[in-house]
Design an enzyme around this catalytic site. Structure first.
Site, mmCIF file in Angstrom:
data_model
loop_
_atom_site.group_PDB
_atom_site.id
_atom_site.type_symbol
_atom_site.label_atom_id
_atom_site.label_comp_id
_atom_site.label_asym_id
_atom_site.label_seq_id
_atom_site.Cartn_x
_atom_site.Cartn_y
_atom_site.Cartn_z
ATOM 1 N N ARG A 16 0.619 -0.774 -0.183
ATOM 2 C CA ARG A 16 0.345 -0.422 -0.249
ATOM 3 C C ARG A 16 0.624 1.514 0.285
ATOM 4 O O ARG A 16 2.037 1.132 -0.139
ATOM 5 C CB ARG A 16 -0.704 -0.123 1.418
ATOM 6 N N ASP A 37 5.660 -7.687 1.177
ATOM 7 C CA ASP A 37 5.250 -7.127 2.469
ATOM 8 C C ASP A 37 4.235 -8.072 3.310
ATOM 9 O O ASP A 37 4.452 -8.753 3.096
ATOM 10 C CB ASP A 37 4.166 -6.296 1.615
ATOM 11 N N TYR A 157 12.933 6.107 15.323
ATOM 12 C CA TYR A 157 13.039 6.306 14.398
ATOM 13 C C TYR A 157 13.821 6.947 13.119
ATOM 14 O O TYR A 157 14.210 6.847 12.347
ATOM 15 C CB TYR A 157 11.121 6.999 14.173
ATOM 16 N N VAL A 190 4.525 13.669 4.686
ATOM 17 C CA VAL A 190 4.111 12.788 2.865
ATOM 18 C C VAL A 190 2.967 12.685 3.376
ATOM 19 O O VAL A 190 2.393 11.936 4.420
ATOM 20 C CB VAL A 190 4.502 11.829 2.447
ATOM 21 N N THR A 192 0.772 10.097 3.461
ATOM 22 C CA THR A 192 -0.115 8.885 3.192
ATOM 23 C C THR A 192 -0.332 8.222 5.173
ATOM 24 O O THR A 192 -0.562 8.843 5.596
ATOM 25 C CB THR A 192 1.733 7.895 3.415
#
Length: 282
Positions: A16, A37, A157, A190, A192
């Site tokens: 996705r 994935d 992260y 972004v 998403t």
């Protein structure tokens, strides 16, 4: 002619969002694509959609933290298409930000396993196949978090994305002799599902976009265009580079020291020194 005519690509995190868009775009540009994935139902839907349009792509289950899964993905690529020219290390996760002392070891390890170890494993197993093919292009999806704006970043992260940035340069330097290029892409915010999951609070989202001079999120298409460029022969003289696509965020001047002295918070806070007040937002 497509920009990837005759090429074979392997993409992680392709079920996705950006990964699926990369798979679809690469096929349109002439590549044959294997993408993986852990979201098997979503991945199979993407495969079916690509095939319905006449494209050549196959979905595989790929947990990027599993060396066995990577080996199987490479085996599928080689048995089906006979070579590997392009690897896109796209898979990643993000978790809610907390102060470092509140982050658990299990949470830290999980982020590093997916975001950093996954890139290492994909690269490790792609290199021999690319060497046999006479070279190739590896594109690692990092983040602006791996370069700067450290005051505002989720520690695990940011550390994982910084690791990708340096690993990209090591890979590029050590495997140029094999004709293998390796570059990293560093997106800012972004549009998403993953980004929205990290900023479910509208005020937090607004504060995040205030640090972007263009005052908007990037689009998946804008990132995929850059990834396509690095995957293709159009970027044949680029390796070890970091391509920043962040709406100008990293071009801004760093915050003042009064910001760094402010206490941990998820809201705006102020500190006063020498009779003047400055405000930090993170």
């Amino acid at each position: 002619m497509g920009k990837l005519d005759g090429k074979v690509a392997l993409i992680s995190g392709g079920a996705r969002g950006q990964g699926a868009a990369e798979a679809e775009t690469f096929v349109k540009e002439g590549a044959r694509v294997v993408f993986g994935d852990i979201r098997d139902d979503d991945g199979k839907k993407v495969e079916a959609a690509i095939r319905a349009r006449g494209g050549d792509a196959v979905y595989v289950h790929l947990d990027v933290t599993s060396e066995t899964d990577w080996q199987a993905a490479l085996q599928t690529t080689m048995s089906r298409y006979g070579k590997l020219d392009i690897l896109i290390n796209n898979a990643a996760i993000v978790i809610p930000r907390v102060p470092i002392e509140e982050r658990t070891v299990a949470e830290w390890d999980r982020v590093m396993a997916v975001n950093a170890k996954g890139v290492f494993l994909g690269t490790k197993h792609a290199i021999p196949a690319m060497r046999r093919a006479g070279g190739g292009s590896i594109v690692n999806i990092s983040s602006v978090a791996g370069i700067g704006q450290s005051l505002h970043q989720e520690p695990a992260y940011a550390a994982s994305k910084g690791a990708i940035r340096i690993f990209t340069k090591v890979t590029a330097s050590q495997h140029a002799k094999d004709g293998i290029r390796c570059n990293s892409v560093h997106p800012g915010p972004v549009d998403t599902e993953m980004f929205h999951s990290a900023f479910q609070d509208k005020d937090a989202m607004q504060r995040r976009l205030e640090r972007v001079p263009l005052r908007r999120m990037g689009t998946v298409a804008e990132i995929v265009t850059a990834v396509l460029y690095l995957a293709s022969d159009e970027s044949s003289y680029m390796t070890g580079s970091e391509l920043v696509i962040d709406g100008g965020a990293l071009a801004q001047r760093s915050r003042s020291w009064s910001c760094y002295a402010a206490p941990h918070a998820s809201r705006a806070s102020s500190s006063t020194a020498g009779g003047s007040t400055s405000t930090c937002r993170w």
